[in-house]
Design an enzyme around this catalytic site. Sequence first.
Site, short mmCIF file in Angstrom:
data_model
loop_
_atom_site.label_atom_id
_atom_site.label_comp_id
_atom_site.label_asym_id
_atom_site.label_seq_id
_atom_site.Cartn_x
_atom_site.Cartn_y
_atom_site.Cartn_z
N ASP A 146 -2.27 6.32 -5.78
CA ASP A 146 -2.52 5.28 -4.77
C ASP A 146 -2.56 3.90 -5.40
OD1 ASP A 146 -3.16 4.01 -2.43
OD2 ASP A 146 -5.23 4.68 -2.37
N ASP A 177 0.83 -1.20 0.00
CA ASP A 177 0.00 0.00 0.00
C ASP A 177 0.86 1.25 0.00
OD1 ASP A 177 -2.10 1.76 0.21
OD2 ASP A 177 -2.48 1.39 2.32
#
Length: 494
Positions: A344, A103
């Site tokens: 992201d 992430d």
Amino acid sequence: MAYPISLFVLLFIAHHSSVSSSSAPIFLPLTHSLSASRFNTTHHLLKSASARSAARFLHHRLGRHLSHGGRRQVSLPLSPGSDYTLSFTLNSHPPQSVSLFMDTGSDLVWFPCAPFDCILCEGKPNPNRRNPIVALNFSSTSAVSCKSAACAAAHSSPSSSDLCAAARCPLESIEISDCASFSCPPFYYAYGDGSFIATLYRHSVSMPTSPPALVLRNFTFGCAHSALGEPVGVAGFGRGSLSLPAQLARLSPQLGNRFSYCLVSHSFEPDRVRRPSPLILGRKEKVLSNEEAEFVYTEMLDNPKHPYFYCVGLEGISVGRKHIPAAENLRAVDRRGNGGMVVDSGTTFTMLPAGLYGSVVAEFERRLGQVHERATGIEDKTGLSPCYYLDNDTIASVPTVTLHFVGRGSSVVLPRRNYFYDFMDGGDGSGRRSRVGCLMLMNGGDEAESEGGPVATLGNYQQQGFEVVYDLEKRRVGFARRRCASLWDSLNQH
């Protein structure tokens, strides 16, 4: 997306090697495994992805704070799963392997540790079904001191005195700064749809990608014994000091300060992802061959409210020849941490502010809506909009979409499959199958009604077919069109 992608990185303990200051790039395979068995229909698949993208983006903006006075919200891969996982093998007897979500929107590496109690985790995907929990060998694992910078970072507290007091260090020892032997107290860490309590530890790990092995001595990670809705750990690649790139950079700046990934274009079809998608640590600036496109760069924007995000500015979007300028708050981040777009890896679809999204949709409606029937029923089932019933000539008429980032020449033309998904639908019960196409950009809502934070997110679906590089030293994010399925082979020939 909602399907796990496994990045298998075997990390073994090697006590006789160390990180070299001249470390060559490390190439690691991201293996995508679409798990279509979890979805009954394409509608279900798309609905899951769109709902998860919206929820993650909402928590990017609103935030969920931790217990120590306004800790920042941390983004998380949300149910029903995430997109990329790394598999770690830790030193133990016998060695243990555990998969973590990768992430770029969070800044901590943590493992689920025995004994591990996860509340409301039933039905959530878990790539660690066989060996889900790490049993630490405390004889070879060091606790982190309450006086350390790592402890302060985990708690978002500048005061080691507060942390050492919580660790029950006596007052007289606190006054003379003699609490180094007291461990960092457990900390609470909240994500978009879950949370956990963990304790910091240090351990040495290595990556035997090529001799000599890459050794990460005293690697800091969180060990969680209880979690809410989070059965799987996370490998944070964000800008925080406890993230994996930050820790690697302290040992080898060449490796940690510049990394990239190249996601194979899959369009939710398993047969397209049999080749690995490369993750590159220590990515060099030069291209690998004369045929490769150069990177297009845009500046990283500092965000005082969310310092771990990779924020960039977006000047506008072109739909065909129609240029749609972005509002000022999408081009920059203000002193309160509001504005900008987050790049992201953990959000599937790109989220845009309501005004910009509406203008993009209006142009699609002008180009396609006048000649093709709007598939409103499909929109309700998938969470995507607009959708149209198509014929064989429609795809050629779908307008191009170009993202114009802040900076000279910083425009990125998206491949059509990155923003317009067409599929066969047979959901009306009649047995007839219709071809349907949907815009894969989403409405992030009215930024004026939010509580601040980023106003847009660039999702990983729109990043497919690009090598995306994070250059921390020069503070920029770059994009270059690639054939990601063959890039792995090219990298291993150099």
